[in-house]
Design an enzyme around this catalytic site. Sequence first.
Site, PDB file in Angstrom:
ATOM      1  N   ASP A   1     -18.047  31.556  25.470  1.00  0.00           N
ATOM      2  CA  ASP A   1     -16.629  31.449  25.802  1.00  0.00           C
ATOM      3  C   ASP A   1     -15.772  31.660  24.549  1.00  0.00           C
ATOM      4  OD1 ASP A   1     -14.630  30.625  27.881  1.00  0.00           O
ATOM      5  OD2 ASP A   1     -14.249  29.004  26.459  1.00  0.00           O
TER       6      ASP A   1
ATOM      7  N   GLU B   1     -36.384  33.704  17.790  1.00  0.00           N
ATOM      8  CA  GLU B   1     -37.572  32.872  17.652  1.00  0.00           C
ATOM      9  C   GLU B   1     -38.245  32.612  18.997  1.00  0.00           C
ATOM     10  OE1 GLU B   1     -36.613  29.256  15.674  1.00  0.00           O
ATOM     11  OE2 GLU B   1     -35.487  30.264  14.070  1.00  0.00           O
TER      12      GLU B   1
END
Length: 556
Positions: free
Chosen positions: A216, A267
Site C-alpha cells: 500500500d 530466501e
Amino acid sequence: MQTSATTQPARQHKDPSWWRHAVIYQIYPRSFADSDGDGIGDLQGIRDRMDYLARLGVDALWLSPFYRSPQADAGYDVADYRDVDPLFGDLDEFDKMLSRAHQSGLKVIVDLVPNHTSDEHVWFKEALASPVGSAARDRYMFRTGKGENGELPPNNWESLFGGSAWTRIEGTDQWYLHMFDVKQADLNWRNPEVREEFIRTLRFWLDRGVDGFRVDVAHGLIKKEGLPDNEEKQGVEGVDIDGHHGPMWDQEDVHEIYREWRKVLNEYDGERTMVAEAWVPTPRMARFIRADEMCQAFNFPYLMTPWNASSYRNIIQRSLDEFSKVGAPSTWVMSNHDVTRHTSRLGISKPGTVLQGLSLHTEQPDEVLGLRRARASIFMTLGLPGSAYIYQGEELGLPENTTMDDRFRQDPTYFRTNGKDVGRDGCRVPLPWKAKAPAYGFGPADSTNTWLPQPDSFARYAIDVEEKDPFSTLALYRRVLKLRQWYDLGNGDVEWLEGPNEDVLMFRNKDIIAVINMGEQTVPLPELQIVAQSLPEIMNGLLPGNSAVWMYAHKR
C-alpha cells in the site's frame, strides 16, 4: 450465438515465475462473504467460497487488510500487523483459508500497509507517552509547529482524505503527520527500527506460507529531507498522470527499502512476489519493478485512460516499452477498492474519466451501456501480455452503488471533506450471491445484515442468476480466462493491427486477434473464426459499437 474455439494447440509449459502472467483476483474481505451473520465478510466466508474462485479461472488471490484494526479506514489503519482482527477470524482461520486456497491451486497475496499505523498501535501510544526527541517519537513523523507557540502546522501538506496532513498534540507545540486519516500516523522510514520491524512482519507471513504482498502507498514511505512546503499540484494518491508529485511522494530513497525486502523474499521458495501500489507516471513506475525490487506495479495510467482507442493504444505501448526496459511484465487493472467500478465509469457521458465521486448528487451512469463497454474492455485487458487484476464483482458486471444514501457512508474521506467527496463506499458494497435470499445471500440464510447497503439492482447480478445464464458476464469471464490460459496470452507480445476505423483497437497476441470497437458504429470483422465475443448477437462478420471479439489468427 457463441461459436466454439478452433482446434487449439497444446498449452505451453508455464513460466516458473507465475506472477509474470498471472490473473489475480482482489478480495475485499469485509464485502466478499459473511459466515457468521454480523454483516461483515470474513476469512471463513472466503474459505467457504474457494470453489467459486477456483472455477472462475484465476491464478491467485489478493486480500485487502484483515489485521487487527479499529477500522477507521476499513482496516488500512493497522494496530497489529501480525494478527487477525476478530471481525475476520483469527490466525488459525487464516491458515485454514490459505491451505484451502493452495489446495485449490491458488496463490495468496496479502496487503501490507507500511506507510502508516493506526493511532491505536502500541508504538504510537508509546510515542504519545514519551517526551519530545525520544526514540519512541522518532518512529513517526513528529515535528514542532510554526507560529509563536507552535499553533500552526509544520508545513502546508494536505491529507489525501481532505484537510491538513498534520494534527496537533493537545497542549503542546508538537504535531504528527498523517497523509491520510488523523488515525493513520505516518511512520519515519529513515528510522532503522521501523525497517527492522517490517522485515519481521514480512517473515511472519512468509513463514505462514503467503505467496507475496501488495504494498500500500508504495511510493510514499520516504519523505523529502526537511519536509519542505509542497509547491506542486496534488492529484489522486498525490500524483497526477502528467507527473506532479511533491516532496511526500516518489522519493529516490524509497527504492532502498524494496531492495532490502527483495532479498528477504528471495530466501523463500516458490517465487514470492510483491506488487506496488504506486500512483506515479509510467516511466517512474518501472523503477519500482527493477529486477532487485518488486515484481509488479499496478498500471494506474491504464486504469485512468478514457474510453478511446487511440488513448488506450498509446498507454499500452508506453507501458510495454517502459516495463520491458527493466525486464518486467505489465500489470493491467481496470477497477479496485479505491475507484469507481469501471462498469459505471464507462456508462457516463465522458466514459472512463471519473475515478471517484459518482453518487446521488451527480450524473447517473447508463447501466446498460456501461456494462456493454465493460464486457468489451475485458477482451483488451485479458488479451494483453503480462499480469492482470480483477476486482471482486467485476466478473459479474457489478455496477457502483451510485444511489447510496449519504447516511450510510463510512469512508473517512466523506467526513474529512464534509461530504464534498463522497469517498469510495460505492465500490465496496457486499457481493450478491443469491437473488432471492436476504442480503442477496451475502451471509447465512436468515441474515439481513450488510455493513453497507446493497441496491435493488444487485438482484439481477447475483451469482446464482448468472450461473444459469450462458451469456452472463460471469460466463463470459470464465470463458475468456480459460482461453487466455489456453493460448498462453500472458507470455505473449502485442502486434498492433490496423482496424477498420479510428474507434477500433486491434492487436494480435500469439494466436489470438483482439478487436475492440470503442465507437458507436458497426464495423466489419476480418474473415476469421470468432473464439469469444462480448455480445451474443455478434454474427455475419459485423462488430457492433462498444463490443469486442477474440478471433483465431489463422484461417482454417
